[in-house]
Design an enzyme around this catalytic site. Structure first.
Site, PDB file in Angstrom:
ATOM      1  N   ASP A 188       0.844  -1.192   0.000  1.00 20.10           N
ATOM      2  CA  ASP A 188       0.000   0.000   0.000  1.00 20.10           C
ATOM      3  C   ASP A 188       0.888   1.255   0.000  1.00 20.10           C
ATOM      4  O   ASP A 188       1.879   1.316   0.745  1.00 20.10           O
ATOM      5  CB  ASP A 188      -0.878  -0.055   1.271  1.00 20.10           C
ATOM      6  N   GLY A 218      -9.466   5.083   2.213  1.00 23.21           N
ATOM      7  CA  GLY A 218     -10.187   5.732   3.315  1.00 23.21           C
ATOM      8  C   GLY A 218     -11.501   5.043   3.644  1.00 23.21           C
ATOM      9  O   GLY A 218     -12.505   5.700   3.923  1.00 23.21           O
TER      10      GLY A 218
HETATM   11  P1  13P Z   1      -8.462   3.992   6.405  1.00 23.19           P
HETATM   12  O1  13P Z   1      -7.293   4.055   7.334  1.00 23.19           O
HETATM   13  O2  13P Z   1      -9.343   5.183   6.475  1.00 23.19           O
HETATM   14  O3  13P Z   1      -9.199   2.716   6.565  1.00 23.19           O
HETATM   15  O4  13P Z   1      -7.870   4.005   4.926  1.00 23.19           O
HETATM   16  C1  13P Z   1      -7.130   2.912   4.493  1.00 23.19           C
HETATM   17  C2  13P Z   1      -6.456   3.168   3.208  1.00 23.19           C
HETATM   18  O5  13P Z   1      -6.986   3.794   2.327  1.00 23.19           O
HETATM   19  C3  13P Z   1      -5.120   2.599   3.058  1.00 23.19           C
HETATM   20  O6  13P Z   1      -4.490   3.016   1.899  1.00 23.19           O
END
Ligand code: 13P
Length: 308
Positions: free
Chosen positions: A82, A210
């Site tokens: 990520d 998110g």
């Molecule tokens: P959150 O932390 O809001 O769940 O978002 C996760 C995300 O988009 C990781 O890239």
């Protein structure tokens, strides 16, 4: 089964109008909980590690845990990086066994973002590793990456269309659409029309960043607008800590660690199952056969990435 590439997984999700839940585990226990939830729901799942988590545990440990869990599971599991910003870290992920990676050059000018994403595609595609890229800037805090609300901005759909046309090998595209990392302070204003426009013009599955704290109806509308990957990080971190602490608060004299981690595990599995169901992924990989040891993912899942 061996870990699978995210590309066919998300193509199948887009076609089936559901999304694959992508959880950010921080250790073996949270990885195991996400995979166990996916197996219980007969759904594909993405384990996505932040660069911070990779630096903490090391590439080899994370890859071997994910590989082991994937091999035991009768549903497709992808291991994804990520928000990768460092090409060397991305290269090592590709070499060590990640089946997809994100290059996040969204803070760079368009041409630089394009060039960096091209370099990552050139490293990843020959090894059948999927690539995610982003345009626009998603607000909030994601591990070491902090984007102030004033700096966050939506994806330009013309740029998105041009970017994806020049990079047709992308597995998934992440357009900033008004969501933010972390819990929301007010009602998030998601640009659904923008998502629909970008999905139509790029033809690619979209990633929704998110995912924590978004109302269920918003998540469903994002999926209907073309999102095939829903990221959930903060929620899992909270359940990881609360699941442990709640048990200790309720049983202050129980010093058997296995009881604490069992309670923590059950809390994480329950949350992951709920999110998988919300994304519509439940039942998409129905188990078959007497021992239910063989799932029936689409045949194109079965080409494992090569890491030679
Ligand atoms: P959150 O932390 O809001 O769940 O978002 C996760 C995300 O988009 C990781 O890239």
């Amino acid at each position: 089964m061996p870990l699978v590439s995210m590309k066919p997984m998300l193509a199948a999700a887009l076609e089936g109008r559901y999304a694959v839940a992508a959880f950010n585990p921080v250790d073996y226990a949270s990885m195991r909980a996400a995979v166990e939830a996916a197996v219980a729901e007969q759904a594909p799942v993405i384990l996505q590690t932040s660069a911070k988590t990779v630096k903490y545990h090391g590439h080899q440990a994370l890859a071997s845990w994910a590989r082991h869990l994937g091999e035991q599971a009768a549903v497709p599991v992808a291991l994804h990086l990520d928000h990768g910003k460092d090409l060397e870290l991305i290269r090592r992920c590709i070499e060590t066994g990640w089946t997809s990676v994100m290059i996040d050059a969204s803070d760079k000018p368009f041409e630089e973002n394009l060039a960096l994403t091209r370099r990552v595609l050139d490293m990843a595609v020959p090894k059948n590793v999927g690539v995610e890229a982003e345009i626009g800037e998603i607000g909030g805090v994601e591990e070491d990456i902090i984007v102030a609300a004033a700096a966050a901005h939506l994806c330009d759909p013309n740029q998105a269309a041009a970017f994806c046309k020049m990079l047709p090998e992308l597995a998934v595209f992440a357009p900033a659409c008004g969501t933010a990392h972390g819990y929301y302070k007010g009602e998030p204003k998601v640009a659904f029309d923008l998502l629909t426009d970008i999905a139509m013009r790029t033809g690619l599955p979209l990633a929704l960043h998110g995912g924590t704290g978004l109302p269920d109806e918003t998540v469903r509308r994002c999926i209907a607008s073309g999102c095939a990957k829903v990221n959930i990080s903060t929620n899992l971190k909270h359940v990881f800590i609360d699941g442990f602490c709640d048990y200790h608060r309720d049983h202050p004299h129980d010093y058997e660690p296995l009881n604490l981690i069992r309670a923590q595990h059950e809390a994480m599995v329950a949350m992951c199952r709920e999110k998988i169901r919300l994304c519509g992924g439940a039942g998409k990989c129905q188990a078959q056969g007497p021992a239910a040891g063989g799932a029936t993912p689409p045949p194109n899942y079965l080409t494992p990435p090569s890491h030679d």
